[in-house]
Scaffold this motif. Sequence first.
Motif, PDB file in Angstrom:
ATOM      1  N   LEU A 100       0.824  -1.208   0.000  1.00 45.36           N
ATOM      2  CA  LEU A 100       0.000   0.000   0.000  1.00 45.36           C
ATOM      3  C   LEU A 100       0.857   1.257   0.000  1.00 45.36           C
ATOM      4  O   LEU A 100       0.415   2.319  -0.450  1.00 45.36           O
ATOM      5  CB  LEU A 100      -0.941   0.016   1.217  1.00 45.36           C
ATOM      6  N   GLU A 101       2.068   1.168   0.492  1.00 49.54           N
ATOM      7  CA  GLU A 101       2.950   2.332   0.595  1.00 49.54           C
ATOM      8  C   GLU A 101       3.831   2.527  -0.632  1.00 49.54           C
ATOM      9  O   GLU A 101       4.583   3.507  -0.708  1.00 49.54           O
ATOM     10  CB  GLU A 101       3.830   2.213   1.858  1.00 49.54           C
ATOM     11  N   ASP A 102       3.765   1.610  -1.587  1.00 49.86           N
ATOM     12  CA  ASP A 102       4.521   1.811  -2.829  1.00 49.86           C
ATOM     13  C   ASP A 102       4.100   3.113  -3.491  1.00 49.86           C
ATOM     14  O   ASP A 102       2.909   3.453  -3.536  1.00 49.86           O
ATOM     15  CB  ASP A 102       4.278   0.646  -3.801  1.00 49.86           C
ATOM     16  N   LYS A 103       5.070   3.822  -4.017  1.00 50.42           N
ATOM     17  CA  LYS A 103       4.797   5.100  -4.678  1.00 50.42           C
ATOM     18  C   LYS A 103       4.514   4.887  -6.175  1.00 50.42           C
ATOM     19  O   LYS A 103       5.044   3.967  -6.805  1.00 50.42           O
ATOM     20  CB  LYS A 103       5.989   6.044  -4.520  1.00 50.42           C
ATOM     21  N   LEU A 104       3.705   5.772  -6.707  1.00 50.84           N
ATOM     22  CA  LEU A 104       3.415   5.760  -8.140  1.00 50.84           C
ATOM     23  C   LEU A 104       4.711   5.883  -8.944  1.00 50.84           C
ATOM     24  O   LEU A 104       4.829   5.335 -10.051  1.00 50.84           O
ATOM     25  CB  LEU A 104       2.451   6.909  -8.476  1.00 50.84           C
ATOM     26  N   GLU A 105       5.688   6.562  -8.401  1.00 46.95           N
ATOM     27  CA  GLU A 105       6.981   6.773  -9.062  1.00 46.95           C
ATOM     28  C   GLU A 105       7.637   5.451  -9.444  1.00 46.95           C
ATOM     29  O   GLU A 105       8.354   5.361 -10.451  1.00 46.95           O
ATOM     30  CB  GLU A 105       7.900   7.547  -8.120  1.00 46.95           C
ATOM     31  N   LYS A 106       7.409   4.415  -8.661  1.00 50.79           N
ATOM     32  CA  LYS A 106       8.008   3.103  -8.899  1.00 50.79           C
ATOM     33  C   LYS A 106       7.580   2.522 -10.253  1.00 50.79           C
ATOM     34  O   LYS A 106       8.308   1.740 -10.870  1.00 50.79           O
ATOM     35  CB  LYS A 106       7.615   2.160  -7.763  1.00 50.79           C
ATOM     36  N   PHE A 107       6.387   2.932 -10.710  1.00 55.19           N
ATOM     37  CA  PHE A 107       5.821   2.364 -11.925  1.00 55.19           C
ATOM     38  C   PHE A 107       5.708   3.388 -13.051  1.00 55.19           C
ATOM     39  O   PHE A 107       5.980   3.076 -14.208  1.00 55.19           O
ATOM     40  CB  PHE A 107       4.441   1.770 -11.621  1.00 55.19           C
ATOM     41  N   MET A 122      -4.324   6.059  -4.246  1.00 53.44           N
ATOM     42  CA  MET A 122      -5.057   5.841  -5.491  1.00 53.44           C
ATOM     43  C   MET A 122      -6.300   4.986  -5.252  1.00 53.44           C
ATOM     44  O   MET A 122      -7.376   5.262  -5.788  1.00 53.44           O
ATOM     45  CB  MET A 122      -4.141   5.202  -6.541  1.00 53.44           C
ATOM     46  N   LEU A 123      -6.171   3.947  -4.431  1.00 52.77           N
ATOM     47  CA  LEU A 123      -7.327   3.125  -4.085  1.00 52.77           C
ATOM     48  C   LEU A 123      -8.390   3.935  -3.349  1.00 52.77           C
ATOM     49  O   LEU A 123      -9.590   3.721  -3.515  1.00 52.77           O
ATOM     50  CB  LEU A 123      -6.887   1.955  -3.190  1.00 52.77           C
ATOM     51  N   LEU A 177      -4.701   3.892 -13.644  1.00 57.06           N
ATOM     52  CA  LEU A 177      -3.291   3.636 -13.360  1.00 57.06           C
ATOM     53  C   LEU A 177      -3.105   2.381 -12.505  1.00 57.06           C
ATOM     54  O   LEU A 177      -2.142   1.627 -12.692  1.00 57.06           O
ATOM     55  CB  LEU A 177      -2.665   4.852 -12.672  1.00 57.06           C
ATOM     56  N   LEU A 178      -4.029   2.133 -11.569  1.00 60.47           N
ATOM     57  CA  LEU A 178      -3.947   0.915 -10.761  1.00 60.47           C
ATOM     58  C   LEU A 178      -4.044  -0.329 -11.646  1.00 60.47           C
ATOM     59  O   LEU A 178      -3.321  -1.314 -11.442  1.00 60.47           O
ATOM     60  CB  LEU A 178      -5.058   0.893  -9.714  1.00 60.47           C
ATOM     61  N   THR A 241     -10.059   0.886 -19.056  1.00 58.36           N
ATOM     62  CA  THR A 241      -9.521  -0.292 -18.373  1.00 58.36           C
ATOM     63  C   THR A 241      -9.391  -0.065 -16.865  1.00 58.36           C
ATOM     64  O   THR A 241      -8.780   0.907 -16.420  1.00 58.36           O
ATOM     65  CB  THR A 241      -8.132  -0.651 -18.931  1.00 58.36           C
ATOM     66  N   GLY A 242      -9.985  -0.976 -16.083  1.00 60.19           N
ATOM     67  CA  GLY A 242      -9.850  -0.926 -14.631  1.00 60.19           C
ATOM     68  C   GLY A 242     -10.751   0.067 -13.941  1.00 60.19           C
ATOM     69  O   GLY A 242     -10.944   0.002 -12.726  1.00 60.19           O
ATOM     70  N   ALA A 243     -11.295   0.991 -14.715  1.00 67.83           N
ATOM     71  CA  ALA A 243     -12.153   2.032 -14.132  1.00 67.83           C
ATOM     72  C   ALA A 243     -13.616   1.846 -14.494  1.00 67.83           C
ATOM     73  O   ALA A 243     -14.497   2.298 -13.771  1.00 67.83           O
ATOM     74  CB  ALA A 243     -11.691   3.416 -14.579  1.00 67.83           C
ATOM     75  N   GLY A 244     -13.888   1.165 -15.640  1.00 66.25           N
ATOM     76  CA  GLY A 244     -15.278   1.028 -16.043  1.00 66.25           C
ATOM     77  C   GLY A 244     -15.510   0.100 -17.212  1.00 66.25           C
ATOM     78  O   GLY A 244     -16.496   0.237 -17.922  1.00 66.25           O
ATOM     79  N   ASP A 245     -14.635  -0.894 -17.412  1.00 63.24           N
ATOM     80  CA  ASP A 245     -14.690  -1.680 -18.653  1.00 63.24           C
ATOM     81  C   ASP A 245     -15.365  -3.037 -18.539  1.00 63.24           C
ATOM     82  O   ASP A 245     -15.451  -3.766 -19.524  1.00 63.24           O
ATOM     83  CB  ASP A 245     -13.278  -1.893 -19.197  1.00 63.24           C
ATOM     84  N   LEU A 246     -15.878  -3.406 -17.357  1.00 65.69           N
ATOM     85  CA  LEU A 246     -16.438  -4.743 -17.202  1.00 65.69           C
ATOM     86  C   LEU A 246     -17.919  -4.811 -17.565  1.00 65.69           C
ATOM     87  O   LEU A 246     -18.651  -3.831 -17.451  1.00 65.69           O
ATOM     88  CB  LEU A 246     -16.264  -5.242 -15.764  1.00 65.69           C
TER      89      LEU A 246
END
Length: 441
Positions: A100-107, A122-123, A177-178, A241-246
């Motif tokens: 949970l503490e991983d930063k967006l910067e990592k990705f 983000m969650l 992004l998630l 994707t991931g936000a509203g695609d299902l």
Amino acid sequence: MTLRLFYVLLFIAATLKSTAQDLHLDKVDTFVSLIENNNRGIGSLTIYKGGKSIYDRNFGQASITDKEINKNTKYKIGSITKTFTAVLIFDLIENGSLSLEDKLEKFYPDMPGAKKITILEMLHHSSGLGDFAWTEDNPDWLNQKVTEKQIFDEIKKQGLIFTPGEKQEYSNSGYYLLAKIAEKVSKKEYAVLINEKICLPLGLNNTVSMTKEAKNIYESYTYGADKRWAEVEDFYFPNTTGAGDLAATTADMLTFINSLFTYKILKKETVEKMKPVIENKEYFGMGLMQMPMRNQMFYGHGGDTKGTHSALGYNEKDKVSIAIVLNGERYSRNQFLLGVLSMMYEEDFELPIFKDVEVTRANLDMYAGNYSSPELPIEISIFYDQGILYAQGTDQPPLPLEVYDTHKYQFEQADVKLEFLPDSKQMIFKQGGMVFKMTKK
């Protein structure tokens, strides 16, 4: 994912009396029949108790004569997708691949606030990222295929709208992004992850990501001035994707949320983390939002596409879960859900009265104009086109209005009601308990 004019909360909180052990499904069915018999909605309603189906009904489909449906026909579920995405992320956290503490910067180090924003934020909708699904210059830009780079560029362009962790504000960008982070960490596409991690283990045969070609999907519809339902131009769903695609059936939706709350997907302590902290007045948790229906507290999510409106919730108190999808909406999802639960728990609810009202060109001419009030920061322009009356707030897209009584119009999706007073050249604007008297210029 939703339009933003006259935005109101998805669910309505009020004071209720009963804890009701018995569920009055006969009254629910009478209410659904009222909506169907007056051609006010197309959709599906399913209710489970203790993980077993106790009510299941499709309604309004007879109005769409060119579409055949069956038990495997899937509905677009919009932002309910975010709960599935959150489950993927927490599965990676439970197996040690993420924190949970991983930063967006990592990705994605070139994203706004990447050095500060965490997976948790983000969650939690507290990242400060904007909403790529909405741009003022082109609100429909995601109706056509765009590239991942174009979406990333829009997220960067919007930047941060507040300091990460400062507050909560709904963000489609965060969940997009998630989903991309889950793909990076797992080295698998989002659609594959949904299938492998959720659908196959739970036996969800009718849940699909529309990032891939999906079959037997029920389209979205709107009701026109010709008194017919017409197909809506909806999102190009691989853009979301991931936000509203299902897309899913209501039965699959309920199997999913019952499995979540019986800890078949994630650990109990993880599910507790996903829930909003009511004591902190949080509306959003991490993949679950509070759905207060008077004194019945459901946890789940709502979803909106350009034409389909859905809700999925689980009540821990009595192990009741409910899934609603309206892919043709003339009576709002919010009011429909409130009506169903009020009937089910035998609480007070004012049944809607539907009647046809004749509207002439002279009426429309009387209503048209620009209205203002010293109590409102925006003006509302009233105009008509091809016999349909519209309301448009300053710098907002127009809303098509439906007449429901003499000189009275509404846009139920946002709980907006307008009453025109032609003799005094005034208009009464109502929304969410607020009332303003506005004067035509």
